[in-house]
Enzyme design. Structure first.
Site, PDB file in Angstrom:
ATOM      1  N   LYS A 102       0.852  -1.185   0.000  1.00 43.85           N
ATOM      2  CA  LYS A 102       0.000   0.000   0.000  1.00 43.85           C
ATOM      3  C   LYS A 102       0.887   1.235   0.000  1.00 43.85           C
ATOM      4  O   LYS A 102       1.698   1.440   0.905  1.00 43.85           O
ATOM      5  CB  LYS A 102      -0.912   0.013   1.231  1.00 43.85           C
ATOM      6  CG  LYS A 102      -1.829   1.229   1.244  1.00 43.85           C
ATOM      7  CD  LYS A 102      -2.551   1.409   2.563  1.00 43.85           C
ATOM      8  CE  LYS A 102      -2.719   2.880   2.833  1.00 43.85           C
ATOM      9  NZ  LYS A 102      -3.343   3.160   4.126  1.00 43.85           N
ATOM     10  N   GLY A 125      -8.014   8.997  10.188  1.00 39.35           N
ATOM     11  CA  GLY A 125      -8.291   9.047  11.624  1.00 39.35           C
ATOM     12  C   GLY A 125      -9.362  10.044  12.038  1.00 39.35           C
ATOM     13  O   GLY A 125      -9.629  10.212  13.221  1.00 39.35           O
ATOM     14  N   ALA A 171      -9.393   5.188   4.814  1.00 38.23           N
ATOM     15  CA  ALA A 171      -9.245   6.321   5.743  1.00 38.23           C
ATOM     16  C   ALA A 171     -10.492   7.172   5.909  1.00 38.23           C
ATOM     17  O   ALA A 171     -11.196   7.459   4.953  1.00 38.23           O
ATOM     18  CB  ALA A 171      -8.099   7.233   5.333  1.00 38.23           C
ATOM     19  N   GLY A 172     -10.714   7.558   7.160  1.00 38.47           N
ATOM     20  CA  GLY A 172     -11.749   8.537   7.477  1.00 38.47           C
ATOM     21  C   GLY A 172     -13.082   7.984   7.932  1.00 38.47           C
ATOM     22  O   GLY A 172     -13.981   8.738   8.269  1.00 38.47           O
ATOM     23  N   ASN A 223      -8.923   1.425  10.322  1.00 39.87           N
ATOM     24  CA  ASN A 223      -8.018   1.224  11.448  1.00 39.87           C
ATOM     25  C   ASN A 223      -8.540   1.932  12.702  1.00 39.87           C
ATOM     26  O   ASN A 223      -9.077   1.304  13.621  1.00 39.87           O
ATOM     27  CB  ASN A 223      -6.608   1.703  11.108  1.00 39.87           C
ATOM     28  CG  ASN A 223      -5.548   1.252  12.124  1.00 39.87           C
ATOM     29  OD1 ASN A 223      -4.383   1.197  11.807  1.00 39.87           O
ATOM     30  ND2 ASN A 223      -5.927   0.898  13.351  1.00 39.87           N
ATOM     31  N   THR A 224      -8.467   3.258  12.697  1.00 36.77           N
ATOM     32  CA  THR A 224      -8.821   4.023  13.896  1.00 36.77           C
ATOM     33  C   THR A 224     -10.231   3.732  14.405  1.00 36.77           C
ATOM     34  O   THR A 224     -10.436   3.586  15.614  1.00 36.77           O
ATOM     35  CB  THR A 224      -8.675   5.530  13.615  1.00 36.77           C
ATOM     36  OG1 THR A 224      -7.410   5.752  12.997  1.00 36.77           O
ATOM     37  CG2 THR A 224      -8.751   6.338  14.904  1.00 36.77           C
TER      38      THR A 224
END
Lengths: 72, 256
Positions: B99, B160, B186-187, B208-209
Site C-alpha cells: 500500500k 483518523g 481512511a476517514g 483502522n482508527t
C-alpha cells in the site's frame, strides 16, 4: 597479547563500538535479531540476506534494521 | 457462495481490510483482527528496537501465513522515503503487494498526489503490485490507473478523522470509470460508513482508527465485518428506484 581493534558503526541511529573484522551476519547474531523477520540496509543499500556472511563491517558503516509493526 | 475480493489476481474472502496500528497492545490488535474476519492487514515498516530484545513482534501475534500482510508507507512524505520503505518491506519476506501512501501535509494528512503518481510508476516498473492511497479525485484516479496501480484507494475523509464519506458523488464517478478494485481508505468512523461505501459500489474498505479507538474495539470489529457484508449484499441486490410519493406495501384490493 594481541590488541583487539575496535570500530564505530551506527545501528538504527545509535553509534556503537564493535570489534573489528566482524561480519554483518555475526552482528545480527550478537544482537539476537531473527533474520527471517527483518530487512537490513548497509550504507543506504538494501542487503540480500543471503550475502551477509561475507560482509565485513568497516568503521563508520551505517546500518538500518527494520521489521513490521502495527500500522494503518 | 460469497463473491471474493480480487486484487492483483489474488482472491480474498473478506472485503474488509484492517490496520494494525493504535491498539493498546498486540493481543488486543490480534483479537480485533480475528473478529473482523479480515484477510488483509496493513503493517508499517520501522526500526527494530535494538536495546529491548524482548519487545513483542507483530509476526508472533498475527501469522503472515494465515493473514496477508500489506506493508504500507505510512509516515512517508516523499517518493524517496516511500520507495525505500517498500523495497525494505519486500526484502523482509518477499512482499510485492503493497500500500503506497505519500502524505503532503502533517495536519490534514492528505496525500501528495504528484509524488504518489511518480512513485506508483516506479514501483510498478519494479514489479510491485501497488494499492494506492489517494484523494477522491476521479482524474487523479485515472492517472493512477494508467500508471499501473493494482487498486485505487481514495480517502473518505482525513485519516483518523472518523467523518465518513464526505464526497459520495466523486466515489460514484470513480466507480463508474474504473474496473480496478476500489477500496475506501481512511476517514470512516462507524460501521454504517462502511455499508455506505459498499453500497456505492466499492470493492472493499480499509479501517483502522474506527475499530482500534472505539470504546469496545472487539464489538466494533464485528460491527464492521457485518456492515461490509450488508453493504455488499445491498449493492448486489439492486436497490429500488427512489420516488417522492408513497407506494403502499399492502394490497389496496379487498380492503374491508
Amino acid at each position: 597479547m594481541k590488541k583487539i581493534n575496535k570500530i564505530k558503526i551506527k545501528i538504527n541511529g545509535k553509534i556503537t563500538t564493535i570489534v573489528d573484522k566482524i561480519t554483518l551476519a555475526e552482528l545480527i547474531k550478537d544482537l539476537k535479531i531473527p533474520l527471517r523477520k527483518v530487512a537490513i540496509e548497509l550504507n543506504r543499500e538494501i542487503i540480500d540476506k543471503k550475502r551477509i556472511r561475507n560482509m565485513k563491517l568497516k568503521n563508520n558503516d551505517v546500518i538500518e534494521i527494520v521489521h513490521f509493526i502495527g500500522g494503518g | 457462495m460469497r463473491d471474493k475480493l480480487i486484487v492483483a489476481g489474488k482472491k480474498f474472502n473478506s472485503r474488509l481490510i484492517v490496520g494494525t496500528g493504535k491498539y493498546k497492545n498486540m493481543a488486543e490488535c490480534a483479537k480485533a483482527i480475528e473478529l473482523s474476519g479480515a484477510d488483509i492487514v496493513t503493517v508499517a515498516v520501522r526500526r527494530v528496537n535494538i536495546s529491548n530484545k524482548n519487545q513483542p513482534l507483530l509476526m508472533d501475534y498475527i501469522d503472515p501465513k494465515k493473514i496477508t500482510y500489506l506493508p504500507n508507507t505510512a509516515g512517508c512524505f516523499t517518493s524517496r522515503d516511500a520507495l525505500r520503505t517498500l523495497r525494505l518491506a519486500r526484502e523482509i519476506g518477499g512482499w510485492k503487494l503493497v500500500k503506497l501512501e505519500v502524505l503532503g501535509d502533517k495536519k490534514n494528512l492528505f496525500p501528495e498526489m504528484i509524488e504518489t503518481l511518480k512513485t506508483t510508476e516506479v514501483l510498478t516498473r519494479e514489479g510491485f503490485k501497488v494499492m494506492v492511497y489517494c484523494n477522491d479525485d476521479p482524474l487523479m484516479a485515472k492517472r493512477l490507473e494508467s500508471a499501473g496501480a493494482s487498486a485505487i484507494m481514495p480517502l473518505a475523509a482525513p485519516i483518523g478523522s472518523g467523518l465518513g464519506i464526505l464526497n459520495q458523488v466523486n466515489i460514484k464517478i470513480i466507480r463508474k470509470q474504473t474496473k480496478l478494485p476500489l477500496i475506501i481508505d481512511a476517514g470512516l468512523g462507524q460501521a454504517s460508513d462502511a455499508t455506505i461505501a459498499m453500497e456505492l459500489g466499492c470493492d472493499g474498505v480499509l479501517v483502522n482508527t474506527a475499530i482500534a479507538k472505539a470504546k469496545k474495539p472487539f464489538v466494533m470489529a464485528e460491527a464492521f465485518k457485518n456492515a461490509v457484508i450488508a453493504g455488499r449484499q445491498s449493492f448486489l441486490s439492486g436497490r429500488i428506484i427512489k420516488t417522492i410519493m408513497g407506494s403502499p406495501s399492502s394490497p389496496t384490493k379487498g380492503i374491508i
